[in-house]
Motif scaffolding. Sequence first.
Motif, mmCIF file in Angstrom:
data_model
loop_
_atom_site.group_PDB
_atom_site.id
_atom_site.type_symbol
_atom_site.label_atom_id
_atom_site.label_comp_id
_atom_site.label_asym_id
_atom_site.label_seq_id
_atom_site.Cartn_x
_atom_site.Cartn_y
_atom_site.Cartn_z
ATOM 1 N N MET A 1 0.863 -1.189 0.000
ATOM 2 C CA MET A 1 0.000 0.000 0.000
ATOM 3 C C MET A 1 0.893 1.230 0.000
ATOM 4 N N SER A 2 1.030 1.852 -1.153
ATOM 5 C CA SER A 2 2.040 2.888 -1.358
ATOM 6 C C SER A 2 1.417 4.270 -1.519
ATOM 7 N N PHE A 3 2.299 5.277 -1.603
ATOM 8 C CA PHE A 3 1.887 6.645 -1.892
ATOM 9 C C PHE A 3 1.154 6.688 -3.230
ATOM 10 N N ILE A 4 1.629 5.932 -4.208
ATOM 11 C CA ILE A 4 0.957 5.883 -5.502
ATOM 12 C C ILE A 4 -0.445 5.296 -5.348
ATOM 13 N N ASP A 5 -0.583 4.212 -4.592
ATOM 14 C CA ASP A 5 -1.901 3.595 -4.387
ATOM 15 C C ASP A 5 -2.875 4.574 -3.742
ATOM 16 N N PHE A 6 -2.396 5.325 -2.745
ATOM 17 C CA PHE A 6 -3.246 6.321 -2.090
ATOM 18 C C PHE A 6 -3.643 7.420 -3.073
ATOM 19 N N THR A 7 -2.683 7.876 -3.876
ATOM 20 C CA THR A 7 -2.950 8.933 -4.847
ATOM 21 C C THR A 7 -4.000 8.507 -5.864
ATOM 22 N N LEU A 8 -3.914 7.266 -6.315
ATOM 23 C CA LEU A 8 -4.825 6.779 -7.350
ATOM 24 C C LEU A 8 -6.150 6.267 -6.791
ATOM 25 N N GLY A 9 -6.322 6.340 -5.485
ATOM 26 C CA GLY A 9 -7.569 5.912 -4.873
ATOM 27 C C GLY A 9 -7.712 4.416 -4.744
ATOM 28 N N LYS A 10 -6.606 3.678 -4.850
ATOM 29 C CA LYS A 10 -6.664 2.219 -4.708
ATOM 30 C C LYS A 10 -6.788 1.797 -3.255
#
Length: 331
Positions: A1-10
């Motif tokens: 669960m990464s910064f990218i996942d949070f940014t993309l709403g995953k």
Amino acid sequence: MSFIDFTLGKISEAEFVAQFPKHLKLECWAPGVLYLPGESQFSLVLSAGIHGNETAPVLVLNEIVARIIGQVLTPKHACLFILGHPQALAKAVRYCDTNLNRLFCGQHLRVAACIESMRAALLELCVARFFQLHDAKQKLHWDCHCAIRDSFYRRFAVVPVAKSPCIDITHRPLSSQLNKLQQAGIQAAVLSQLATNTFSYASYIQYGAQAATLELGKALPWAQNNMLDHQIFQDYLISLLSLDEVKGEAEVSHELQLFTIAQQINKYHDDFMLAFAADAANFSCFQQGEVLAKEAEKEYCVQANQEWILFPNAKVENGARALLTLTPYVS
């Protein structure tokens, strides 16, 4: 669960925050926006993904945030980490409706409401909040991109100097930033006198931050990036965040090639075309009198003895910049 996942709403904000160590004061200000307070005399904004097809810098910031959450890296300074355009990143496209990196300095108020205008307004509020919290500190904003085409200088920066009609690279803030850029593996810097509506320029003109738009190689799909190509830059950012004192005031080495802007050529008509090969690299050199572009029976030509091209793109919207030309900086 990464910064990218949070940014993309995953993942939700709650799921993302649940990973943070209890003592870590990292705050989620918005999807793709993380704030970390600091007590030093230096504050740093690092942004990437303003264009959704420029993925390598996004991966660099994602790795740095992962190290902070994993307690491998403890920044000494106030930081604002931004992944700029979630919707474009999710689709792996440059933008959805219009170029986000032309909507800052309040320009988002002058265009029709769209995904990018709303995101620009949000990012402006976040940066304003950050620099208000850390107004007394030395400020730096590096907005990290990748170029659409190949480049003679693979890693280069556009550094705003618009308040200085005569560029003096010995001026301490500019000298300091040029040294930081060189240590970060940047090979060339364009000292831009132009007033623009880019993200980095907004931090420069509105908050007095040292600022630059960094181009870190060619834009590639996520899986095609060789992150070893970005190791020097990533390592420098980690070092910069870790230092108790921010240094870099030494004289600029001649290894960093410096340019200034000679011409800005805008596209105004649908028949606009570039007069050189479609695959011509950034920093290709042309001689005085050579035709660079044409539209509506008008020709744009090299005016100086030699000019180097930067960011040629005939597919931009009418009224937008289609090409910059450069000349070497002469002290």
